[in-house]
Design an enzyme around this catalytic site. Structure first.
Site, PDB file in Angstrom:
ATOM      1  CG  ASP A  41      -0.675   4.569  -2.384  1.00 67.22           C
ATOM      2  OD1 ASP A  41      -0.414   3.679  -3.226  1.00 67.22           O
ATOM      3  OD2 ASP A  41      -1.784   5.127  -2.324  1.00 67.22           O
ATOM      4  CD1 TRP A  42       3.240   0.640  -6.871  1.00 64.10           C
ATOM      5  CD2 TRP A  42       2.666   0.483  -4.724  1.00 64.10           C
ATOM      6  NE1 TRP A  42       3.324  -0.692  -6.499  1.00 64.10           N
ATOM      7  CE2 TRP A  42       2.980  -0.820  -5.197  1.00 64.10           C
ATOM      8  CE3 TRP A  42       2.291   0.622  -3.391  1.00 64.10           C
ATOM      9  CZ2 TRP A  42       2.919  -1.949  -4.389  1.00 64.10           C
ATOM     10  CZ3 TRP A  42       2.224  -0.512  -2.582  1.00 64.10           C
ATOM     11  CH2 TRP A  42       2.540  -1.778  -3.081  1.00 64.10           C
TER      12      TRP A  42
END
Length: 717
Positions: free
Chosen positions: A246-247
């Site tokens: 995930d970012w």
């Protein structure tokens, strides 16, 4: 450039170490200085190209409820709108695999035609607690329903030659401190509840990518957890796609690569989080120390390239920027219609064509199509409830409607102005609802046949919902006007309806007796008003069923540890309800819900009959018949729950093990249903392995988890 031949092993052998490492780290936050300009404005991120070897970058974009890209571009008169589909919870309410595939196909076509390679959807975390801010982005509290819906959606997306991404892997069931919170969960609950939807979707639909989550799992970040990403995901389940973070997730780029997380997104995390170091530097230093080997680098690169060669970017696809938005609007409408759940109906709906309707609530103007954050969409239009009713020719009180139009406009121009937050998101102050006296309402009630009050709620990424008025509970002014509407309309012998335009359960028990019907339209995407109008008028017979339980009281919710300890800044959340999530808890411990899992009324009635069970190889085959015994065409969702024999392992009272939706049945029409239950799906995890216990299993066929119509017995020996 179309690349005809691409020998992955040869390319790997020709890559330098620096090139290999660069491929494992995204190109950065593309709207920041020093990073490349995005190829598609509004995309979530890109991988780095290696031009000398013919390796293009991949474009990734958000999309649980529709492709999220910016509709406008500088010095460009063209618009780049994408369809806003119903939120995932509403899609799950359809219980219709074929429809989910259609939604996936439509979304996939937009992904491809707008120059995107990977759609960052579906999100398949579990509805552990109704206050999770992103529940609208997730399908259900049940792993089977979640996994089946996700699998069909992924098949649809990937049929268009673009990739889907299962997220967030795993136990990311809250937004509070989501980037650091340590989720403590037993291996049994992990495998039976939280990993199960991922396992189903991976084995059935073979998604190109999986996104590891932000949180820690039992002390270790999921993106730095080799047991999770290698032992379970790849070795046990056979996943052969790429895993991306995930970012900005995790805290150690080298550990992520060592733990079989292939791609670190978005790259250049240090530009946002100043305490972080460049991922490329961290990986390079670990390589030079010998902590990361050539074999590790080659394996990650190989995995990425195997996905990349399937993408439109690699194939040199000439995208049109003109997806078929008109056709996709029809798919969005169809999905929304099937996802509407009729929660209560005392001889009220559908309305006859000449019914005079008084619409109350600012939500008729400011209708909520979906949530915020990565689940946001930018469609060409959103049809609000009022405009949908007018367009469909319903007999709406226009004086009242124009009063609301002006009232909302005046509010937004003065004390309730919409502003922008730090990420460019809209900050929308909640509007008052109670600005009518009983005398005013008596005037509207005397000239109309029915009153409808619309309640709206919105939530989104980064923040959990609150246990307060205006969120889980109604505000005083919502309750006040609802009480007045109920009193006045009923006193005049007229009906009063409440419409819920929400993304996740709210408290209903305290007010549900004030109304004659409750219609749950969730957050239905851009076609909201048309869906609403066609359902209340009977053009569409609602066939949605709840994918999540509505509790009578929040105190009844089993996940009492949400969102963790300490309360003001949670560092740890313990899933101490274990496997007893949602209806598994309510049914086992005999706690009455407001509306149970699987519940949903229809404008017609259905009869179940002729149950037969037999074994076919590894499956128990369940056959029965459903007859439309009412006077209106409709669809029914048949649900099969299995009650296991008492054995060595504690089990819930019952668990969903199969479901199927009928075709549209005309009055008097019967459909024979056949649903296969794999014997392997009856297994429980005993802490070491999966075990199917011997004994007599009760096969329970019903219209909801608490409306069981047929019961059969099957002995496993």
């Amino acid at each position: 450039m179309i690349i005809v031949e691409f020998d992955i092993e040869r390319v790997i052998s020709e890559m330098t170490v620096d090139e290999k490492i660069s491929l494992l780290v995204g190109a950065g936050v593309l709207w920041l200085p020093d990073n490349p300009a995005p190829r598609v404005k509004g995309e979530a991120g890109e991988t780095r190209p290696i031009e000398r070897l013919g390796i293009p970058g991949m474009v990734l974009a958000d999309g649980p409820a529709g492709l999220r890209i910016d509709p406008e571009r500088e010095n460009d008169e063209n618009k780049y709108h994408a369809t806003a589909f119903p939120v995932e919870t509403m899609l799950a309410s359809t219980w219709n695999r074929n429809l989910l595939r259609k939604v996936g196909e439509a979304m996939g076509e937009e992904v491809k035609e707008y120059g995107v390679d990977i759609l960052l959807a579906p999100a398949i975390n579990i509805h552990r607690n109704p206050l999770c801010g992103r529940n609208f982005e997730y399908y259900s509290e049940d792993p089977l329903l979640t996994g089946e819906m996700a699998a069909s959606f992924v098949e649809g997306v990937q049929s268009q030659g673009v990739g889907a991404c299962l997220k967030h892997f795993v136990v990311n069931e809250q937004e509070t401190n989501r980037m650091t919170v340590d989720t403590i969960v037993s291996e049994r609950a992990l495998r039976e509840i939280y990993l199960k939807p991922f396992e189903i979707a991976i084995k059935k639909a073979k998604p190109w990518t999986v996104m590891s989550s932000y949180n820690k799992l039992n002390g270790k970040y999921t993106s730095q957890n080799k047991w999770l990403l290698k032992d379970v995901l790849r070795d046990e389940w056979g996943f052969d796609g790429l895993v991306m973070t995930d970012w900005f997730a995790g805290d150690n780029a080298a550990e992520q690569i060592k733990s079989w997380n292939d791609l670190l997104m978005p790259g250049n995390t240090y530009q946002i989080f100043k305490h972080r170091r460049p991922e490329i530097e961290e990986i390079k230093e670990a390589y030079e120390r010998g902590d990361i080997t050539d074999e590790m680098l080659n394996e990650r690169v190989r995995t990425i390239l195997k996905v990349l060669v399937k993408t439109p970017s690699f194939r040199g696809y000439k995208y049109s920027n003109k997806p078929n938005l008109d056709e996709h609007a029809k798919v969005s409408y169809e999905a929304g219609c099937e996802g509407v759940v009729l929660l209560k109906n005392e001889n009220t709906l559908p309305l006859s064509p000449d019914t005079k309707i008084a619409l109350f609530g600012t939500g008729q103007i400011e209708t909520i199509r979906g949530g915020t954050g990565s689940g946001e969409t930018h469609p060409r239009y959103t049809i609000n409830f009022l405009d949908g009713a007018i367009e469909k020719g319903l007999n709406v009180d226009m004086e009242l409607a124009e009063f609301y139009r002006k009232k909302v406009s005046d509010f937004r121009a003065t004390d309730y102005v919409i502003t922008k937050g730090q990420w460019g998101e809209d900050i929308i102050p909640r509007l008052p609802q109670d600005f009518f006296s009983e005398e005013d309402i008596e005037k509207y009630a005397s000239r109309n046949d029915v009153g409808i009050f619309i309640i709206t709620r919105i939530s989104g990424e980064g923040v959990d919902r609150k246990l307060e008025e205006g969120d889980f509970y109604l505000t005083d002014d919502e309750l006040s006007i609802m009480s007045k509407l109920s009193n006045v309309f009923r006193k005049q012998g007229k009906k009063f309806i409440v419409v819920l335009n929400i993304g996740s359960p709210i408290e209903v028990e305290g007010w549900k007796n004030l109304c004659d019907a409750i219609l749950l339209v969730w957050q239905p995407g851009q076609e909201a008003g048309r869906i609403f109008a066609d359902v209340i008028s009977g053009k569409v017979n609602p066939s949605g069923k709840l994918p999540t339980t509505f509790p009578k009281r929040y105190e009844d919710v089993p996940s009492r540890s949400f969102p963790g300890e300490p309360k003001d800044n949670p560092q740890t959340v313990v899933y101490d309800e274990d496997i007893y999530v949602g209806y598994r808890y309510y049914d086992t411990f005999r706690v009455e819900p407001a509306f149970e899992f699987g519940f949903g009324l229809s404008y017609t009635t259905f009869e179940y009959s002729n149950l037969k069970l037999y074994r076919d190889g590894g499956d128990i085959v369940v056959t029965f018949e459903i007859k439309n015994t009412g006077d209106m065409a409709g669809k029914e969702v048949a649900q099969i729950y299995v009650r296991a024999p008492r054995g060595k392992i504690d089990k819930p009272y019952q668990e969903l093990k199969g479901f199927e939706k009928t075709k549209l049945l005309e009055p008097g029409e019967t459909q024979k249903m056949e649903i296969k239950i794999p014997v392997s799906s009856l297994a429980s995890f005993n802490g070491h392995c999966w075990i199917v216990e011997k004994g007599e299993y009760e096969i329970r066929v019903g219209a909801s988890s608490r409306d069981i119509r047929l019961i059969g017995k099957y002995v496993l020996d």
